[in-house]
Design an enzyme around this catalytic site. Structure first.
Site, PDB file in Angstrom:
ATOM      1  N   ASN A   1       3.535   7.260  -3.455  1.00 11.68           N
ATOM      2  CA  ASN A   1       2.138   6.968  -3.818  1.00 11.68           C
ATOM      3  C   ASN A   1       1.276   8.204  -3.603  1.00 11.68           C
ATOM      4  OD1 ASN A   1       1.054   6.916  -0.995  1.00 11.68           O
ATOM      5  ND2 ASN A   1       2.552   5.268  -0.822  1.00 11.68           N
TER       6      ASN A   1
ATOM      7  N   ASP B   1       5.399  -0.376   0.094  1.00  7.87           N
ATOM      8  CA  ASP B   1       5.629  -1.786   0.420  1.00  7.87           C
ATOM      9  C   ASP B   1       7.011  -2.245  -0.027  1.00  7.87           C
ATOM     10  OD1 ASP B   1       3.187  -2.258   1.647  1.00  7.87           O
ATOM     11  OD2 ASP B   1       2.181  -2.414  -0.301  1.00  7.87           O
TER      12      ASP B   1
ATOM     13  N   LYS C   1      23.023  10.145 -10.297  1.00  2.93           N
ATOM     14  CA  LYS C   1      21.778  10.061 -11.072  1.00  2.93           C
ATOM     15  C   LYS C   1      21.887   8.916 -12.092  1.00  2.93           C
ATOM     16  CE  LYS C   1      18.896  12.746 -14.121  1.00  2.93           C
ATOM     17  NZ  LYS C   1      18.889  13.851 -15.061  1.00  2.93           N
TER      18      LYS C   1
ATOM     19  N   PRO D   1      10.197  -2.507   5.955  1.00  2.73           N
ATOM     20  CA  PRO D   1       9.746  -3.089   7.223  1.00  2.73           C
ATOM     21  C   PRO D   1       8.261  -2.786   7.428  1.00  2.73           C
ATOM     22  CG  PRO D   1      11.074  -1.117   7.606  1.00  2.73           C
ATOM     23  CD  PRO D   1      11.162  -1.419   6.146  1.00  2.73           C
TER      24      PRO D   1
ATOM     25  N   ILE E   1       5.873  -1.604   9.713  1.00  4.61           N
ATOM     26  CA  ILE E   1       5.944  -0.878  10.987  1.00  4.61           C
ATOM     27  C   ILE E   1       4.815  -1.322  11.921  1.00  4.61           C
ATOM     28  CG2 ILE E   1       5.951   1.429  12.036  1.00  4.61           C
ATOM     29  CD1 ILE E   1       6.774   2.453   9.173  1.00  4.61           C
TER      30      ILE E   1
ATOM     31  N   PHE F   1      -4.956   0.507   9.003  1.00  6.93           N
ATOM     32  CA  PHE F   1      -5.845   0.878   7.909  1.00  6.93           C
ATOM     33  C   PHE F   1      -5.609  -0.092   6.763  1.00  6.93           C
ATOM     34  CE2 PHE F   1      -8.146   4.964   8.268  1.00  6.93           C
ATOM     35  CZ  PHE F   1      -7.894   5.185   9.601  1.00  6.93           C
TER      36      PHE F   1
ATOM     37  N   LYS G   1      -6.018  -9.396   7.253  1.00  6.28           N
ATOM     38  CA  LYS G   1      -4.863  -8.554   7.582  1.00  6.28           C
ATOM     39  C   LYS G   1      -4.820  -8.260   9.080  1.00  6.28           C
ATOM     40  CE  LYS G   1      -3.985  -5.802   4.214  1.00  6.28           C
ATOM     41  NZ  LYS G   1      -4.110  -4.725   3.236  1.00  6.28           N
TER      42      LYS G   1
ATOM     43  N   LYS H   1      -1.613  -9.500  11.257  1.00  5.07           N
ATOM     44  CA  LYS H   1      -0.731  -8.516  11.893  1.00  5.07           C
ATOM     45  C   LYS H   1      -1.011  -8.398  13.400  1.00  5.07           C
ATOM     46  CE  LYS H   1      -0.166  -5.615   7.761  1.00  5.07           C
ATOM     47  NZ  LYS H   1       0.442  -4.377   7.272  1.00  5.07           N
TER      48      LYS H   1
HETATM   49  O1  C5P Z   1      -0.341  -4.699   4.441  1.00  2.00           O
HETATM   50  P1  C5P Z   1      -0.895  -3.365   4.131  1.00  2.00           P
HETATM   51  O2  C5P Z   1       0.136  -2.411   3.539  1.00  2.00           O
HETATM   52  O3  C5P Z   1      -2.157  -3.354   3.323  1.00  2.00           O
HETATM   53  O4  C5P Z   1      -1.311  -2.793   5.574  1.00  2.00           O
HETATM   54  C1  C5P Z   1      -1.788  -1.512   5.744  1.00  2.00           C
HETATM   55  C2  C5P Z   1      -1.586  -1.081   7.154  1.00  2.00           C
HETATM   56  O5  C5P Z   1      -0.260  -1.385   7.597  1.00  2.00           O
HETATM   57  C3  C5P Z   1      -1.715   0.414   7.323  1.00  2.00           C
HETATM   58  O6  C5P Z   1      -2.194   0.662   8.614  1.00  2.00           O
HETATM   59  C4  C5P Z   1      -0.280   0.894   7.158  1.00  2.00           C
HETATM   60  O7  C5P Z   1      -0.059   2.132   7.810  1.00  2.00           O
HETATM   61  C5  C5P Z   1       0.510  -0.219   7.810  1.00  2.00           C
HETATM   62  N1  C5P Z   1       1.833  -0.457   7.201  1.00  2.00           N
HETATM   63  C6  C5P Z   1       2.996  -0.214   7.940  1.00  2.00           C
HETATM   64  N2  C5P Z   1       4.212  -0.481   7.389  1.00  2.00           N
HETATM   65  C7  C5P Z   1       4.319  -0.995   6.151  1.00  2.00           C
HETATM   66  C8  C5P Z   1       3.150  -1.259   5.394  1.00  2.00           C
HETATM   67  C9  C5P Z   1       1.924  -0.979   5.946  1.00  2.00           C
HETATM   68  O8  C5P Z   1       2.898   0.287   9.060  1.00  2.00           O
HETATM   69  N3  C5P Z   1       5.522  -1.240   5.639  1.00  2.00           N
END
Ligand code: C5P
Length: 404
Positions: free
Chosen positions: A211, A280, A290, A306, A308, A324, A338, A342
């Site tokens: 991204n 995601d 390839k 996952p 994190i 964030f 959110k 979380k």
């Molecule tokens: O659920 P969303 O992706 O919008 O959440 C964003 C927050 O979760 C950010 O702080 C991002 O760094 C963290 N995040 C993470 N691992 C993921 C997806 C998002 O730590 N797989």
């Protein structure tokens, strides 16, 4: 935001390097801001610019030697150390940074630095390889952990003909930075773990999903936490930013590797700030070779990565967790949802479709939510925003603010 009164009495330490020629302009600019400037030069610095030039510009005799009875009689090295409201070392050579890190006191400038309680601001200038050398990195980390502020270096062409990080910041930038020296927060004694940048999820040996995240916000948070005295571990996805001085930087590519690095360090962390734009979804399978084009429609099978941040926040004794959220609409509702889902202590939300704000820009605006409260941090540079965010975090963690 966070502006401290401009220091009235600045001891400008000049060390040996070609950037010493910029010190003449620096003295003028500091005096234009109303500061008194006392120049102290190392012996090597006098080979690059004459004390007479700096004496004329500063209006004060320049000091160079520790063992000069006449100069010591006028103002001893201890009096110089007490006089200074701020010690600015510009340019700071690799050698002088090493001597500062080890507390040497074998010439006047190093002795004054050791004898002073004034804030120390260091503007490194050196060849890019010297700057990247693990010895210099370690020395900068030592200085940062003691609360010294590192300004720069900048990227660009170097006097030695190379191109890279190592140029001294220009005098106007140094003067501006001095105007906002005082960190609004004191995070000394804390370990701060930060994720930044995008992740890369491979499809095959040559392709990946990723991204637009530039990592700028996370790197700014890492620098602000370092400036506030914290030990900082930055787990970074692939970005084009140099590792900040004085920060332990762990480079990763995939979400899984970012998770592993975070889990390795999280037990020691007091504060976890997840700025990374973690993918995601990732390809469910990575092709060994390839993927060939055959003119047919191709469907990718993706699986979730996952989370994190949720995993860290769900630990038995989690650090203070800050997430964030990039939202395009109903920011407050989605971000707060959110945060609760979380189990975060705080979430910083930005509206990503605002023109020029959010991904890859130098400025950003955030609204920060916590249990029972919210605050808007208006559009500003990511480094100013990072300081403001940390001030809020420190407040929520119950740490006393630093008086300006
Ligand atoms: O659920 P969303 O992706 O919008 O959440 C964003 C927050 O979760 C950010 O702080 C991002 O760094 C963290 N995040 C993470 N691992 C993921 C997806 C998002 O730590 N797989």
């Amino acid at each position: 935001m966070n502006s401290a009164p401009f220091p009235r009495r600045i001891l400008l330490g000049i060390t040996g390097g070609i950037a010493a020629y910029k010190s003449a302009e620096l003295v003028r600019r500091l005096r234009e801001r109303g500061a008194e400037v006392q120049v102290v030069m190392t012996a090597a610095a006098t080979a690059f610019i004459t004390p007479l030039t700096l004496q004329a510009l500063s209006g004060r005799p320049v000091r160079t030697g520790l063992m000069d009875p006449q100069a010591e009689a006028a103002m001893s090295h201890i009096e110089l150390a007490r006089w200074a409201e701020c010690l600015l070392i510009a340019p700071a050579s690799a050698d002088f940074i090493a001597r500062l890190a080890h507390g040497l006191a074998d010439d006047l400038l190093s002795t004054v630095c050791l004898a002073s309680e004034a804030p120390l601001v260091v503007a490194p200038a050196m060849n890019r390889v010297m700057w990247q050398h693990p010895a210099t990195r370690a020395n900068c980390a030592v200085l940062a952990a003691r609360g010294a502020r590192l300004l720069g270096p900048a990227d660009g062409e170097q006097a030695c003909g190379e191109v890279g990080a190592g140029r001294m910041l220009e005098p106007p930038a140094l003067v501006e930075a001095l105007a906002v020296t005082a960190p609004a927060v004191d995070l000394r004694g804390l370990t701060v773990l930060i994720t930044a940048g995008p992740t890369r999820e491979p499809l095959d040996p040559v392709r990946f999903l990723t991204n637009r995240s530039s990592g700028k916000m996370g790197y700014a948070v890492a620098e602000a936490a370092r400036d506030a005295g914290a030990r900082v571990i930055l787990v970074s996805g692939p970005v084009h930013l140099p590792a900040p001085a004085g920060v332990t930087c762990v480079r990763v590519e995939q979400a899984e590797a970012m998770r592993a690095a975070v889990l390795q360090h999280v037990a020691a962390a007091d504060l976890f700030i997840a700025t990374a734009a973690v993918a995601d979804y990732r390809p469910a399978e990575r092709a060994a070779g390839k993927i060939k084009k055959n003119g047919e429609r191709l469907t990718l099978d993706l699986e979730p990565t996952p989370d994190i941040l949720a995993e860290v926040a769900g630990r038995a004794s989690p650090p203070f967790t800050v997430g964030f959220a990039a939202e395009t609409e109903r920011v407050a509702e989605y971000a707060e949802g959110k945060r609760r889902r979380k189990k975060l202590d705080m979430i910083a939300a930005n509206q990503v479709d605002d023109q020029g704000l959010g991904f890859d820009s130098d400025d950003n605006a955030l609204t920060v939510f916590w249990d029972g409260g919210a605050r808007s941090l208006p559009s500003q540079s990511k480094s100013a925003l990072a300081r403001a965010l940390l001030a809020l975090v420190a407040e929520r963690m119950g740490r006393a603010p630093v008086s300006a």
